[in-house]
Write a protein that holds these residues in place. Sequence first.
Motif, short mmCIF file in Angstrom:
data_model
loop_
_atom_site.label_atom_id
_atom_site.label_comp_id
_atom_site.label_asym_id
_atom_site.label_seq_id
_atom_site.Cartn_x
_atom_site.Cartn_y
_atom_site.Cartn_z
N TYR A 84 0.83 -1.21 0.00
CA TYR A 84 0.00 0.00 0.00
C TYR A 84 0.86 1.26 0.00
CZ TYR A 84 -4.10 2.89 1.01
OH TYR A 84 -5.11 3.83 0.93
N LEU A 85 1.92 1.26 0.78
CA LEU A 85 2.82 2.41 0.84
C LEU A 85 3.52 2.61 -0.50
CD1 LEU A 85 4.35 1.80 4.38
CD2 LEU A 85 2.74 3.61 3.75
N ALA A 86 3.90 1.52 -1.16
CA ALA A 86 4.54 1.62 -2.47
C ALA A 86 3.58 2.21 -3.50
CB ALA A 86 5.03 0.24 -2.92
N SER A 87 2.31 1.81 -3.43
CA SER A 87 1.31 2.35 -4.34
C SER A 87 1.12 3.84 -4.11
CB SER A 87 -0.02 1.61 -4.15
OG SER A 87 -1.03 2.16 -4.97
N MET A 88 1.15 4.25 -2.84
CA MET A 88 1.03 5.66 -2.50
C MET A 88 2.21 6.45 -3.07
SD MET A 88 0.40 7.29 1.29
CE MET A 88 2.06 6.89 1.84
N GLN A 89 3.42 5.89 -2.95
CA GLN A 89 4.59 6.57 -3.51
C GLN A 89 4.47 6.70 -5.03
OE1 GLN A 89 7.30 8.13 -2.00
NE2 GLN A 89 7.52 8.81 -4.12
N SER A 90 3.93 5.68 -5.67
CA SER A 90 3.71 5.75 -7.12
C SER A 90 2.78 6.91 -7.47
CB SER A 90 3.12 4.43 -7.62
OG SER A 90 2.82 4.50 -9.00
N ASP A 91 1.75 7.13 -6.65
CA ASP A 91 0.85 8.26 -6.87
C ASP A 91 1.60 9.59 -6.76
OD1 ASP A 91 -1.36 6.68 -7.26
OD2 ASP A 91 -2.17 6.95 -5.25
N PHE A 92 2.46 9.71 -5.76
CA PHE A 92 3.21 10.95 -5.59
C PHE A 92 4.12 11.20 -6.80
CE2 PHE A 92 2.80 10.20 -0.79
CZ PHE A 92 1.74 11.09 -0.68
N ASP A 93 4.72 10.14 -7.31
CA ASP A 93 5.57 10.27 -8.49
C ASP A 93 4.77 10.78 -9.69
OD1 ASP A 93 7.73 9.33 -7.03
OD2 ASP A 93 7.49 7.26 -7.72
N LYS A 94 3.56 10.27 -9.84
CA LYS A 94 2.69 10.69 -10.95
C LYS A 94 2.30 12.16 -10.79
CE LYS A 94 0.81 6.04 -11.56
NZ LYS A 94 -0.36 5.16 -11.30
N LEU A 95 2.00 12.57 -9.57
CA LEU A 95 1.67 13.98 -9.32
C LEU A 95 2.84 14.88 -9.69
CD1 LEU A 95 -0.12 13.61 -5.87
CD2 LEU A 95 -1.16 14.54 -7.94
N ARG A 96 4.03 14.46 -9.31
CA ARG A 96 5.23 15.25 -9.62
C ARG A 96 5.43 15.35 -11.13
NH1 ARG A 96 8.14 12.57 -6.61
NH2 ARG A 96 8.03 13.94 -4.78
N ASN A 97 5.25 14.25 -11.83
CA ASN A 97 5.41 14.24 -13.28
C ASN A 97 4.41 15.16 -13.97
OD1 ASN A 97 7.47 12.35 -13.12
ND2 ASN A 97 6.11 10.59 -13.42
N ALA A 98 3.22 15.27 -13.37
CA ALA A 98 2.16 16.10 -13.97
C ALA A 98 2.24 17.56 -13.54
CB ALA A 98 0.79 15.53 -13.60
N GLY A 99 3.06 17.87 -12.53
CA GLY A 99 3.15 19.24 -12.05
C GLY A 99 1.99 19.62 -11.15
N LEU A 100 1.43 18.65 -10.42
CA LEU A 100 0.30 18.89 -9.52
C LEU A 100 0.72 18.69 -8.06
CD1 LEU A 100 -1.30 18.50 -12.24
CD2 LEU A 100 -3.09 17.44 -10.86
N LYS A 101 -0.15 19.15 -7.16
CA LYS A 101 -0.01 18.89 -5.74
C LYS A 101 -1.32 18.30 -5.23
CE LYS A 101 3.58 22.26 -4.65
NZ LYS A 101 4.13 23.12 -3.58
N CYS A 102 -1.28 17.73 -4.02
CA CYS A 102 -2.49 17.10 -3.49
C CYS A 102 -2.78 17.57 -2.07
CB CYS A 102 -2.37 15.59 -3.52
SG CYS A 102 -1.02 14.91 -2.54
N ILE A 103 -4.07 17.54 -1.75
CA ILE A 103 -4.55 17.69 -0.37
C ILE A 103 -4.84 16.28 0.10
CG2 ILE A 103 -6.33 18.68 1.11
CD1 ILE A 103 -6.81 20.70 -1.27
N LEU A 104 -4.22 15.85 1.19
CA LEU A 104 -4.33 14.47 1.63
C LEU A 104 -5.28 14.31 2.82
CD1 LEU A 104 -0.57 13.34 1.65
CD2 LEU A 104 -2.31 12.79 -0.05
N ARG A 105 -5.98 13.18 2.82
CA ARG A 105 -6.71 12.77 4.03
C ARG A 105 -6.62 11.24 4.12
NH1 ARG A 105 -13.04 13.94 5.31
NH2 ARG A 105 -12.39 16.06 4.75
#
Length: 215
Positions: A84-105
């Motif tokens: 699950y943590l690895a999948s979350m890191q993959s999401d962060f990598d995708k956000l970085r590639n797209a130039g976006l940021k996220c609000i987390l909960r």
Amino acid sequence: MKKYFAILGLLISLIISAQTVTKTYTLSNAVISNPERGFFKFGSSNSSLNQTELTNYRLNNNITLIYRNYRLNDFKTTPISDAYLASMQSDFDKLRNAGLKCILRFTYSHNSSDSPKDASKALILQHIQQLQPYFTLNSDVIAAVQAGFIGTWGEWYATSQPEFGGWGYNQTNLTTANINHRKDIVNALLNALPANRMVQLRKPALNKTCILQMH
């Protein structure tokens, strides 16, 4: 002396004139990309983020923020899995590639009939410790982290944990002990986040009762 002041005044006037720039702006109704501000999109809560979709938000819609809810339903009694943590890191990598940021909960349930509705305080604190390295590594794509964790939908209301106030409380009948347990969650999040990232609380009243420290 008068001549000296006259020359000095002229020089100051010339300097000010040289530094003054006039710019005319035209009206625009376009959506302007404004990092960490403006409208946000809801990222999927049930699957990994889609790189193409994220890239489209930024390039074609000028969206710079998404809301990302990580559902920890499977971890109410266990540590968060490495997968699950690895999948979350993959999401962060995708956000970085797209130039976006996220609000987390982070939440444990999404139905008022779920039982239990959340994890114990001890396990929530353990989960936050697990998340800390990911907060640090990915602070550049995190706009803020919402307090979450407690209660259905992470809304700090309907909780199964007596230490947090149990089911059906209202804001006026929390005990001092309940409030202190909640403060511990807020402080754990503040300590887990880099100093330049913020924790969001759902209600102004929670800011008053549940904050012990500020970054």
